[in-house]
Write a protein that holds these residues in place. Structure first.
Motif, short mmCIF file in Angstrom:
data_model
loop_
_atom_site.label_atom_id
_atom_site.label_comp_id
_atom_site.label_asym_id
_atom_site.label_seq_id
_atom_site.Cartn_x
_atom_site.Cartn_y
_atom_site.Cartn_z
N ASN A 326 0.82 -1.23 0.00
CA ASN A 326 0.00 0.00 0.00
C ASN A 326 0.85 1.26 0.00
OD1 ASN A 326 -2.57 -1.43 0.19
ND2 ASN A 326 -1.96 -1.89 2.30
N ILE A 327 1.92 1.26 -0.80
CA ILE A 327 2.77 2.44 -0.87
C ILE A 327 3.33 2.59 -2.27
CG2 ILE A 327 4.94 1.32 -0.15
CD1 ILE A 327 5.26 3.96 1.62
N MET A 328 3.38 3.82 -2.75
CA MET A 328 3.82 4.10 -4.11
C MET A 328 5.21 4.71 -4.12
SD MET A 328 1.86 6.47 -6.91
CE MET A 328 2.42 6.56 -8.62
N ILE A 329 6.06 4.21 -5.01
CA ILE A 329 7.44 4.70 -5.15
C ILE A 329 7.43 5.99 -5.96
CG2 ILE A 329 9.73 4.17 -6.06
CD1 ILE A 329 8.90 2.46 -3.66
N PRO A 330 8.12 7.05 -5.47
CA PRO A 330 8.14 8.32 -6.23
C PRO A 330 8.98 8.23 -7.49
CG PRO A 330 9.55 8.45 -4.29
CD PRO A 330 8.83 7.14 -4.19
#
Length: 376
Positions: A326-330
Motif C-alpha cells: 500500500n505504498i507508491m514509489i516516487p
C-alpha cells in the motif's frame, strides 16, 4: 474467464538479487544509475545501471551472460513457487529485446554463431537446464516485451493450455545497444528525469525479472491478480511514438475493460516514463484520454535506467509490491512539470487506497501494452 494469479516474483538488478532487497532500497530512494567512464561499451562517459564485474564471477561457459542472468531469475521463482518445470501443464515464456547480440561484437560470424545468437537457442538451453518439457515461447517485441509476455501467459492460462507459466525477461547493455540509442541522440548526459521539463533522454540498465502466473489461488490473504491486458500499435514511425496518445489509450482502455476496473478503481499508474521528450508527452496525452490525469503516476527509470526486455516485468514486480504494501514509489529525477498534458506525478512515498493499478509500456515500432493488476 479463469482468474490468473501472481504466485511468485523476483528481480535481479544492480540493487540486489531479490524483490525484497530491491523494493527496500527503492523506498529509501536509492538508484543504481551511475556515471561510467569511456571504455569497451562507449567512447564517451555515460550514465547507466550496470552490474559490477564481480557479479559475473560465477558465470560459467554453459551460458552466455544474457542466459546466465535469465537462468538466475528463473531459478529464484521456481524455488518460491514450488512449480514443477517437467509437469505437462507448466509453460515457460522468455522476453528480451537483444538477447545474445553482444556475441556479434566478440566473434567472427559463423554458422555456429548464427545458431547460438538466436533467441530460440537461448530458450532451449534455459528450458533444458531446468527440465521444462514444453517448448518455450520467446517474446521479442521492443520495449513492451515483458508486458506482452505476461499478457501471452495470461491468455494461455485462460485457454487451459497450462496451469502455471514462468515468465522471465532480461537484457544486458552492450556496445551495440548503447551505440544504437546514442545514434538517436536519445541517451541523457545525466541521470534521467522522467516527465520533467528538463528531461533530455534515457539511461540504460541491466536487469532480469521473473513472475510465475497460475490458475491456482495462492494461500496468502490478498493475492494479486493479473486482471486485464491489451496491446496496440501507433503505426506512426519506426522510433517516434504517436503524437496523440490515442493508441496507448486504446491499450489502456481495453486492459481496464478486461480487468473490470474504472478510473476510480486505479490507485496508481506505473508508466513507461523513459524521460525522452516525445514518449513522456505521448503518455501524458494517453492518460488524459483515459481520464486518469488525477491518478498518481510514476516512472521507475530513475532507479534502474531502461532495462529493455526486462523493464515490463521488473516494473510490474515493483507495482505488485506497491499494491501489497500500500505504498507508491516516487519518480526519481522529476521536479518540474513539463509534459504536454498535466499529470499527477508522484514525488514522495505515498499511501495507496485503491486495490488496483495500471502498468503501461511503449516501444520502437509504435508498440504499446497495458496491464491491470488488482488484489482479490
Amino acid at each position: 474467464m479463469k482468474p490468473v494469479y501472481v504466485i511468485a516474483n523476483n528481480i535481479i538488478s544492480p540493487l540486489g538479487d531479490t524483490t525484497e532487497k530491491n523494493f527496500s532500497l527503492l523506498r529509501q530512494g536509492v538508484s543504481s544509475v551511475r556515471l561510467h567512464e569511456a571504455g569497451n561499451r562507449s567512447p564517451i562517459p555515460f550514465y547507466a545501471s550496470l552490474f559490477p564485474e564481480t557479479f559475473w564471477q560465477h558465470h560459467h561457459t554453459t551460458f552466455t551472460k544474457f542466459e546466465y542472468l535469465l537462468a538466475q531469475s528463473v531459478n529464484k521463482v521456481l524455488e518460491q513457487a514450488s512449480v514443477n518445470p517437467a509437469h505437462p501443464k507448466t509453460g515457460l515464456i522468455l522476453s528480451s529485446t537483444k538477447g545474445n547480440i553482444s556475441l556479434l561484437e566478440e566473434n567472427a560470424i559463423t554458422p555456429q554463431l548464427k545458431a547460438e545468437i538466436s533467441f530460440t537457442q537461448s530458450a532451449k538451453k534455459i528450458a533444458k537446464h531446468f527440465g521444462f518439457i514444453n517448448t518455450p515461447v520467446v517474446i521479442s517485441h521492443a520495449c513492451i516485451s515483458g508486458l506482452v509476455a505476461l499478457i501471452t501467459a495470461k491468455r494461455m492460462l485462460e485457454a487451459g493450455l497450462y496451469e502455471n507459466v514462468v515468465v522471465a525477461g532480461a537484457d544486458i547493455i552492450t556496445r551495440f545497444i548503447l551505440s544504437g540509442f546514442q545514434s538517436f541522440q536519445a541517451v541523457s548526459d545525466a541521470p534521467c528525469k522522467p516527465f520533467d521539463a528538463n528531461r533530455n533522454g534515457i539511461n540504460l540498465g541491466e536487469a532480469a525479472a521473473a513472475i510465475v502466473l497460475s490458475v491456482h489461488k495462492p494461500l496468502n490473504d490478498a493475492p494479486i491478480l493479473l486482471a486485464g491486458g491489451a496491446v496496440s500499435n501507433d503505426a506512426n514511425h519506426i522510433s517516434g511514438p504517436s503524437r496523440t496518445g490515442q493508441e496507448l489509450f486504446f491499450a489502456i482502455s481495453n486492459a481496464m475493460q478486461e480487468g473490470a476496473v474504472s478510473a476510480a478503481d486505479i490507485g496508481f499508474v506505473s508508466l513507461h516514463g523513459t524521460a525522452t521528450v516525445y514518449n513522456d508527452d505521448m503518455e501524458s496525452k494517453a492518460i488524459t484520454l483515459a481520464e486518469l490525469q488525477q491518478v498518481p503516476v510514476n516512472s521507475i527509470k530513475g532507479y534502474y535506467g531502461h532495462t529493455l526486455g526486462a523493464a515490463g516485468l521488473l516494473e510490474t514486480v515493483i507495482s505488485i509490491c506497491s499494491l501489497q504494501e500500500n505504498i507508491m514509489i516516487p519518480t526519481k529525477g522529476y521536479s518540474t512539470p513539463g509534459t504536454a498534458q498535466q499529470m499527477n506525478v508522484c514525488t514522495v512515498l505515498q499511501p495507496i487506497e485503491q486495490e488496483a493499478c495500471l502498468k503501461t509500456a511503449s516501444g520502437f515500432g509504435g508498440c504499446n501494452a497495458a496491464i491491470v493488476l488488482k488484489k482479490q
